[in-house]
Design a protein around this motif. Sequence first.
Motif, PDB file in Angstrom:
ATOM      1  N   PHE A 178       0.835  -1.190   0.000  1.00 43.71           N
ATOM      2  CA  PHE A 178       0.000   0.000   0.000  1.00 43.71           C
ATOM      3  C   PHE A 178       0.886   1.262   0.000  1.00 43.71           C
ATOM      4  O   PHE A 178       1.884   1.342   0.730  1.00 43.71           O
ATOM      5  N   ASP A 181       0.889   5.786   0.166  1.00 43.97           N
ATOM      6  CA  ASP A 181       0.296   6.757   1.087  1.00 43.97           C
ATOM      7  C   ASP A 181      -1.172   7.011   0.802  1.00 43.97           C
ATOM      8  O   ASP A 181      -1.900   7.492   1.681  1.00 43.97           O
ATOM      9  N   SER A 182      -1.611   6.683  -0.426  1.00 40.21           N
ATOM     10  CA  SER A 182      -3.028   6.884  -0.766  1.00 40.21           C
ATOM     11  C   SER A 182      -3.830   5.596  -0.596  1.00 40.21           C
ATOM     12  O   SER A 182      -4.957   5.508  -1.089  1.00 40.21           O
ATOM     13  N   ASP A 183      -3.231   4.583   0.097  1.00 43.73           N
ATOM     14  CA  ASP A 183      -3.884   3.298   0.355  1.00 43.73           C
ATOM     15  C   ASP A 183      -4.222   2.545  -0.930  1.00 43.73           C
ATOM     16  O   ASP A 183      -5.240   1.853  -1.018  1.00 43.73           O
ATOM     17  N   SER A 236      -7.037  -5.137  -4.974  1.00 43.93           N
ATOM     18  CA  SER A 236      -6.768  -5.899  -3.738  1.00 43.93           C
ATOM     19  C   SER A 236      -8.016  -6.681  -3.366  1.00 43.93           C
ATOM     20  O   SER A 236      -9.127  -6.144  -3.415  1.00 43.93           O
ATOM     21  N   ASN A 261      -9.956  -5.347   2.110  1.00 46.86           N
ATOM     22  CA  ASN A 261      -9.983  -3.933   2.482  1.00 46.86           C
ATOM     23  C   ASN A 261      -8.715  -3.578   3.245  1.00 46.86           C
ATOM     24  O   ASN A 261      -8.082  -4.435   3.872  1.00 46.86           O
ATOM     25  N   ARG A 262      -8.364  -2.277   3.207  1.00 53.81           N
ATOM     26  CA  ARG A 262      -7.124  -1.817   3.861  1.00 53.81           C
ATOM     27  C   ARG A 262      -7.136  -2.136   5.355  1.00 53.81           C
ATOM     28  O   ARG A 262      -6.102  -2.465   5.927  1.00 53.81           O
ATOM     29  N   ASP A 263      -8.312  -2.055   5.986  1.00 53.28           N
ATOM     30  CA  ASP A 263      -8.392  -2.231   7.440  1.00 53.28           C
ATOM     31  C   ASP A 263      -8.924  -3.610   7.844  1.00 53.28           C
ATOM     32  O   ASP A 263      -9.339  -3.814   8.996  1.00 53.28           O
ATOM     33  N   ARG A 290      -1.252  -5.186  10.916  1.00 51.98           N
ATOM     34  CA  ARG A 290      -2.106  -4.497   9.954  1.00 51.98           C
ATOM     35  C   ARG A 290      -1.707  -4.878   8.549  1.00 51.98           C
ATOM     36  O   ARG A 290      -0.527  -5.084   8.261  1.00 51.98           O
TER      37      ARG A 290
END
Length: 664
Positions: free
Chosen positions: A94, A96-98, A120, A123-125, A168
């Motif tokens: 990832f 900086d803009s995810d 992807s 999800n990022r989280d 994470r």
Amino acid sequence: MNIQQRTAKTLSPPGQSATPDVARALRERRLRAREERLAVKAEQALARRSQEQAALFHFSEKLQYATSLPDVYDAGLDAILAALACERASILLFDDSDAMRFVGWRGLSDGYRMAVEGHSPWNRDEANPRPVTFEDIGVSALSDALKETIAQEHIAAVAFIPIMIGGRLAGKFMAYYDRPHHFVEPEIDVALTLARQLGFGIARLRTEQARCAAEERARQLVSIVESSDDAIISKDLDGIIRSWNPGAERLFGYTAGEAIGKPVTILFPPGHEDEELGILARIARGERIHHYETVRRRKDGSLLDISLTVSPVCDGTGRIVGASKIARDITDRKDAERKLRESEQRLTELLAAIPAAIYTTDAQGKITYFNQAAVEFSGRTPTLGSDEWCVTWKLFMPDGTPLPHDECPMAIALREGRAVRGAEAVAERPDGTRVPFIPFPTPLRDAFGRITGAINMLVDISERRQAETQQRLLLDELNHRTKNNMQMLQSLLFCAARTAHSEEARKVLKEASARIAAMAAAQRVLYGRSDASHFAAEEFLPAVCETIRQLLPDARIECGIARGVLSNDVAMPLALILNELLTNAVKHGVKDHARQGVRVNLTGEGGRLALCVEDDGEGFDLEEVRKTSSGLQLVLGLARQLHGTLYVTKNPSRACLDFPAAKI
């Protein structure tokens, strides 16, 4: 017949069926074959596990010596290809803009990477992302567009393995197969192990890079502190000095050894000790003190003006343990401010002492200052920051036409960026009285030439107007008396000429009368103007010529070009010269008065004027007649009085007087 029956028949003698021994042998043979197959699979599985372990071992070893993130990515790709026996691999993280971005790859085209970058499956989280595999892309549930993109890259199977850093999701690695591939549990476990090692390696390098960057920043900070001209000091919450840079040594005179461990109040002059309690209380509350101006004392006892910036200092847990202080010497600035205040005070006193209305505005025309004379001039007290352009109540043009404030000379000066001179206006006070004045608006500029405002002085010309009126009355009275005297003298000369018995006497009296008439004509032009110091040639020449025409009714006198400005001291001599030259031309140069004429011009060039009288006669020689002609002698004498020169020519007959023009 099945395989077992065929096998038994083959082993039995001809004409005999299979015996129990044969059947047992067959079972044993099949068992041995199965065991051999299992042994081969076990050997292959062992070889794969050994290959996987070797790949993991080599990866771990390479991670220990990796000094950059590209080193980690390369080692990870080698391990993925070796441990998972795939044909191609990639690592994405990832940004900086995810968004997922490729950081390392093997065997992938630029077009493919551009097409799938950012995709992807998690999800990022997402808290616990699991591996995602596609054993056969052709029959997967992926979109047709994505299937087509993958197919063009000749990828048949793929695995998405999440990379975790600090608990994470940080990215993923991907394993690509050219043919459909069945993913088994041990293979997924190895993939997750690779992902964990890859995450550890990336985290270690990032931490190392952050540590190096922090150390570099710390070194830079130390260098800045050591080289700063400002005093940089740290103290604990008890006010005890803990650090002291060279700037503090130069500013306060104490060495670091003398200051560290001492209370910071050693720098406080008498009467300022209570400041430290207030500063420490604000720091303890987490406040930051910006540009606090105060006075401190040097080691030698001298005082200096300083500006302080004080910030809390926290430990690793965020607890405030002290303060850092930056002290800047502002003595020069304070001196400059004091001198500026004194200069402004002197200027204010000077402007207040000037007996003329003076005011200033900002760049938008708002009044920022006015003196008492401006109040007396305008009959009102202007409102600072509200009144615009002028301090007056109402404005008018000299002819009485209303003049809007935004069109007054001050507004023009600010709008056009220039000083306005030569303008006049009339101010009306609230009580209705009007004051004629001359403004002197001048823009004010800063060091870069930008207009910051303007200053204006209003000069009351009421007394001048009264003086001009009185002067006009006196001039009119003088003109009237002079005209009457000349008319009386001319009448006396006319009567004397009429009663004279001698022809010579009549001639002399007529010439004198003509000269008086010419002087009277010049006098009418001179005193018929408001400015009696100068007059225009185009007014003078026709007036004198018309008077001479009346005295010589039979002559044809043509008054031509007249240019230039004449001073009042040349009016009478020039009128007499013109009378003599015209009279001489009419008497001696013109034979046929009905057909021939005399032409007169008065022109100027290069700071000089030329009065020329021309006729159609033969002309005369100046040297021959100058001793016998009293009129010519008068002309020559008057020419010297005017600092001029008379010259004559023949064919055509012309007499010209060249003399200096008036200085304006």
